[in-house]
Design a protein around this motif. Structure first.
Motif, PDB file in Angstrom:
ATOM      1  N   ASN A  96       6.623   5.278  -1.146  1.00 15.14           N
ATOM      2  CA  ASN A  96       6.280   6.609  -0.669  1.00 15.14           C
ATOM      3  C   ASN A  96       5.943   6.534   0.818  1.00 15.14           C
ATOM      4  O   ASN A  96       4.781   6.562   1.222  1.00 15.14           O
ATOM      5  CB  ASN A  96       5.100   7.181  -1.463  1.00 15.14           C
ATOM      6  CG  ASN A  96       4.838   8.637  -1.128  1.00 15.14           C
ATOM      7  OD1 ASN A  96       5.646   9.287  -0.470  1.00 15.14           O
ATOM      8  ND2 ASN A  96       3.702   9.157  -1.579  1.00 15.14           N
ATOM      9  N   ALA A  97       6.972   6.398   1.637  1.00 16.49           N
ATOM     10  CA  ALA A  97       6.813   6.340   3.087  1.00 16.49           C
ATOM     11  C   ALA A  97       8.034   6.993   3.727  1.00 16.49           C
ATOM     12  O   ALA A  97       8.919   6.312   4.244  1.00 16.49           O
ATOM     13  CB  ALA A  97       6.653   4.902   3.562  1.00 16.49           C
ATOM     14  N   HIS A 119       8.893  -4.277   7.931  1.00 18.17           N
ATOM     15  CA  HIS A 119       9.179  -4.502   9.354  1.00 18.17           C
ATOM     16  C   HIS A 119       8.187  -3.738  10.233  1.00 18.17           C
ATOM     17  O   HIS A 119       7.663  -4.291  11.215  1.00 18.17           O
ATOM     18  CB  HIS A 119      10.608  -4.081   9.659  1.00 18.17           C
ATOM     19  CG  HIS A 119      10.969  -4.194  11.115  1.00 18.17           C
ATOM     20  ND1 HIS A 119      11.282  -5.402  11.710  1.00 18.17           N
ATOM     21  CD2 HIS A 119      11.039  -3.252  12.107  1.00 18.17           C
ATOM     22  CE1 HIS A 119      11.542  -5.201  12.996  1.00 18.17           C
ATOM     23  NE2 HIS A 119      11.402  -3.911  13.257  1.00 18.17           N
ATOM     24  N   ASP A 120       7.917  -2.492   9.885  1.00 18.90           N
ATOM     25  CA  ASP A 120       6.983  -1.691  10.677  1.00 18.90           C
ATOM     26  C   ASP A 120       5.562  -2.239  10.578  1.00 18.90           C
ATOM     27  O   ASP A 120       4.847  -2.306  11.587  1.00 18.90           O
ATOM     28  CB  ASP A 120       7.016  -0.241  10.198  1.00 18.90           C
ATOM     29  CG  ASP A 120       6.024   0.632  10.950  1.00 18.90           C
ATOM     30  OD1 ASP A 120       6.278   0.955  12.128  1.00 18.90           O
ATOM     31  OD2 ASP A 120       4.977   0.985  10.368  1.00 18.90           O
ATOM     32  N   GLY A 172      11.516   5.421   5.940  1.00 18.98           N
ATOM     33  CA  GLY A 172      12.765   5.261   5.209  1.00 18.98           C
ATOM     34  C   GLY A 172      12.626   5.026   3.719  1.00 18.98           C
ATOM     35  O   GLY A 172      13.633   4.851   3.034  1.00 18.98           O
ATOM     36  N   ASN A 173      11.385   4.984   3.213  1.00 16.71           N
ATOM     37  CA  ASN A 173      11.176   4.744   1.780  1.00 16.71           C
ATOM     38  C   ASN A 173      11.903   3.498   1.287  1.00 16.71           C
ATOM     39  O   ASN A 173      12.439   3.470   0.177  1.00 16.71           O
ATOM     40  CB  ASN A 173      11.607   5.959   0.952  1.00 16.71           C
ATOM     41  CG  ASN A 173      10.573   7.066   0.950  1.00 16.71           C
ATOM     42  OD1 ASN A 173       9.391   6.827   1.192  1.00 16.71           O
ATOM     43  ND2 ASN A 173      11.006   8.295   0.695  1.00 16.71           N
ATOM     44  N   SER A 179       0.820  -1.217   0.000  1.00 11.36           N
ATOM     45  CA  SER A 179       0.000   0.000   0.000  1.00 11.36           C
ATOM     46  C   SER A 179       0.850   1.261   0.000  1.00 11.36           C
ATOM     47  O   SER A 179       0.359   2.348  -0.327  1.00 11.36           O
ATOM     48  CB  SER A 179      -0.931   0.007   1.225  1.00 11.36           C
ATOM     49  OG  SER A 179      -1.861  -1.047   1.149  1.00 11.36           O
ATOM     50  N   TYR A 180       2.127   1.146   0.354  1.00 11.82           N
ATOM     51  CA  TYR A 180       3.025   2.296   0.354  1.00 11.82           C
ATOM     52  C   TYR A 180       3.781   2.450  -0.964  1.00 11.82           C
ATOM     53  O   TYR A 180       4.622   3.332  -1.084  1.00 11.82           O
ATOM     54  CB  TYR A 180       4.022   2.185   1.513  1.00 11.82           C
ATOM     55  CG  TYR A 180       3.408   2.501   2.851  1.00 11.82           C
ATOM     56  CD1 TYR A 180       3.282   3.807   3.309  1.00 11.82           C
ATOM     57  CD2 TYR A 180       2.930   1.473   3.674  1.00 11.82           C
ATOM     58  CE1 TYR A 180       2.714   4.101   4.538  1.00 11.82           C
ATOM     59  CE2 TYR A 180       2.361   1.758   4.905  1.00 11.82           C
ATOM     60  CZ  TYR A 180       2.261   3.070   5.328  1.00 11.82           C
ATOM     61  OH  TYR A 180       1.687   3.351   6.541  1.00 11.82           O
ATOM     62  N   TRP A 181       3.481   1.583  -1.915  1.00 11.46           N
ATOM     63  CA  TRP A 181       4.098   1.708  -3.246  1.00 11.46           C
ATOM     64  C   TRP A 181       3.290   2.694  -4.075  1.00 11.46           C
ATOM     65  O   TRP A 181       2.078   2.545  -4.222  1.00 11.46           O
ATOM     66  CB  TRP A 181       4.169   0.356  -3.937  1.00 11.46           C
ATOM     67  CG  TRP A 181       4.647   0.448  -5.357  1.00 11.46           C
ATOM     68  CD1 TRP A 181       3.901   0.366  -6.485  1.00 11.46           C
ATOM     69  CD2 TRP A 181       6.001   0.640  -5.769  1.00 11.46           C
ATOM     70  NE1 TRP A 181       4.686   0.489  -7.595  1.00 11.46           N
ATOM     71  CE2 TRP A 181       5.990   0.663  -7.178  1.00 11.46           C
ATOM     72  CE3 TRP A 181       7.204   0.789  -5.093  1.00 11.46           C
ATOM     73  CZ2 TRP A 181       7.146   0.838  -7.933  1.00 11.46           C
ATOM     74  CZ3 TRP A 181       8.358   0.968  -5.835  1.00 11.46           C
ATOM     75  CH2 TRP A 181       8.316   0.986  -7.240  1.00 11.46           C
ATOM     76  N   ASP A 182       3.959   3.706  -4.609  1.00 10.32           N
ATOM     77  CA  ASP A 182       3.295   4.741  -5.416  1.00 10.32           C
ATOM     78  C   ASP A 182       3.601   4.485  -6.885  1.00 10.32           C
ATOM     79  O   ASP A 182       4.719   4.736  -7.338  1.00 10.32           O
ATOM     80  CB  ASP A 182       3.797   6.125  -4.997  1.00 10.32           C
ATOM     81  CG  ASP A 182       2.946   7.249  -5.592  1.00 10.32           C
ATOM     82  OD1 ASP A 182       2.389   7.052  -6.688  1.00 10.32           O
ATOM     83  OD2 ASP A 182       2.847   8.318  -4.952  1.00 10.32           O
TER      84      ASP A 182
END
Length: 331
Positions: free
Chosen positions: A254-255, A267-268, A259-260, A244-247
């Motif tokens: 995109n995080a 891990h988070d 640390g992107n 979901s953090y892939w743009d």
């Protein structure tokens, strides 16, 4: 003119010197160490160009330079390594006849209770503001966000202005309820019936990053792809949360706060997912215990006296009445 004895001695000395030299070359005593050997002895890494140009160096001794892999823009998301699958959540213990049944928690009830709701407890535990059993930590009453330095309040680390942690919870619960409705609508559009684990993780992701949870593609779309790939349960949830953090528009992760990088993001997300599972397990145990306390005691009917006691009473009555009967018969 040299005497014959001197000639013989000279030849003997020359032959001995030649033999020693040959023996030293065979045993490697006179071999010159290569650049890689010298580096190993000194404890410092050998320079790649030096090793490659050293006499007798082979391609196998040349260290390969790492090749950075950047994900390409495509409709197929980058593959998450298998080692990122959640392993910290223990498998449930095998059930037995004496174990209480797990209560069925309706999705409509996950917001019931406000700050004591299942959503507040699970998301709060992922945020570090609530313990696994629902108690409040020091962070609940206020803490500085490590990412942007803003003051956070309440179970959800609310940072949009609130006078108290209770008010912060009330505002964020309303916000999350609206976001949960959007998530359910997107799931319905894809023909998906989210499990309780999948929905709680979607709500937690919305609390952490509304863009990751609600954008298109977002959590629901990635979860659908995870199911299509054969992933199930916690594996599918972690894969969807990470992706979901892939743009796709920026063609990168995109995080910034994470640390992107795919590894740190996964891990988070695994950490938060594990916290949700732990809080949910404790919540279910508390629900079972509360139901037992609320159940009215079972009334046991009075048992009739045992046969031996009844017989004793009857015989006592008969023995006490016989003399009267005999006396009456004698009259």
């Amino acid at each position: 003119m040299k005497s014959p004895s001197l000639v013989v001695l000279s030849l003997l000395a020359l032959s001995l010197t030649t033999a020693q030299t040959a023996h030293a070359e065979d045993s490697g005593i006179l071999n010159i160490p290569s650049a890689s050997d010298s580096a190993a002895l000194s404890g410092k890494p050998a320079d790649a160009s030096t090793v490659a140009s050293a006499p007798g160096a082979s391609a196998a001794t040349t260290p390969a330079e790492p090749v950075a892999k950047s994900p390409n823009l495509s409709f197929d998301p980058p593959t998450v390594p298998t080692q990122t699958a959640p392993t910290s959540v223990p498998d449930p213990a095998p059930s037995n006849a004496s174990s209480p049944p797990t209560p069925s928690i309706a999705h409509a009830d996950i917001f019931a209770g406000g700050s004591d709701s299942l959503v507040a407890r699970t998301v709060g535990h992922a945020e570090g503001t609530r313990t696994a059993d629902g108690n409040k930590t020091h962070a609940y009453y206020g803490h500085v966000d490590p990412g942007n330095g803003v003051w956070n309040l309440g179970s959800f680390s609310y940072q949009h202005g609130a006078k108290s942690p209770e008010e912060a919870d009330e505002k964020q619960l309303k916000r999350l309820q609206g976001q949960a409705d959007v998530i359910r609508q997107k799931a319905d559009a894809h023909g998906m019936n989210l499990s309780l684990e999948e929905e709680l993780n979607a709500i937690d992701l919305a609390n952490q990053s509304p863009l990751a949870a609600l954008s298109t593609p977002g959590y629901v779309e990635w979860l659908k792809q995870a199911h299509d790939r054969g992933l199930t349960g916690s594996d599918a949830v972690l894969w969807a949360r990470t992706q979901s953090y892939w743009d796709p528009h920026l063609n990168r992760w995109n995080a910034p706060g994470l640390g992107n990088a795919e590894g740190s993001i996964s891990h988070d997300q695994n950490r938060r997912q594990t916290a949700i599972a732990r809080a949910l397990d404790v919540y279910e145990q508390q629900v079972v215990a509360q139901k037992k306390e609320d159940e009215p005691p079972v009334k046991v009917a009075d048992k009739p006296p045992s046969e031996s006691i009844a017989d004793r009473i009857i015989f006592q009555d008969l023995s006490s009445s016989r003399p009267k009967e005999v006396a009456q018969a004698g009259n």
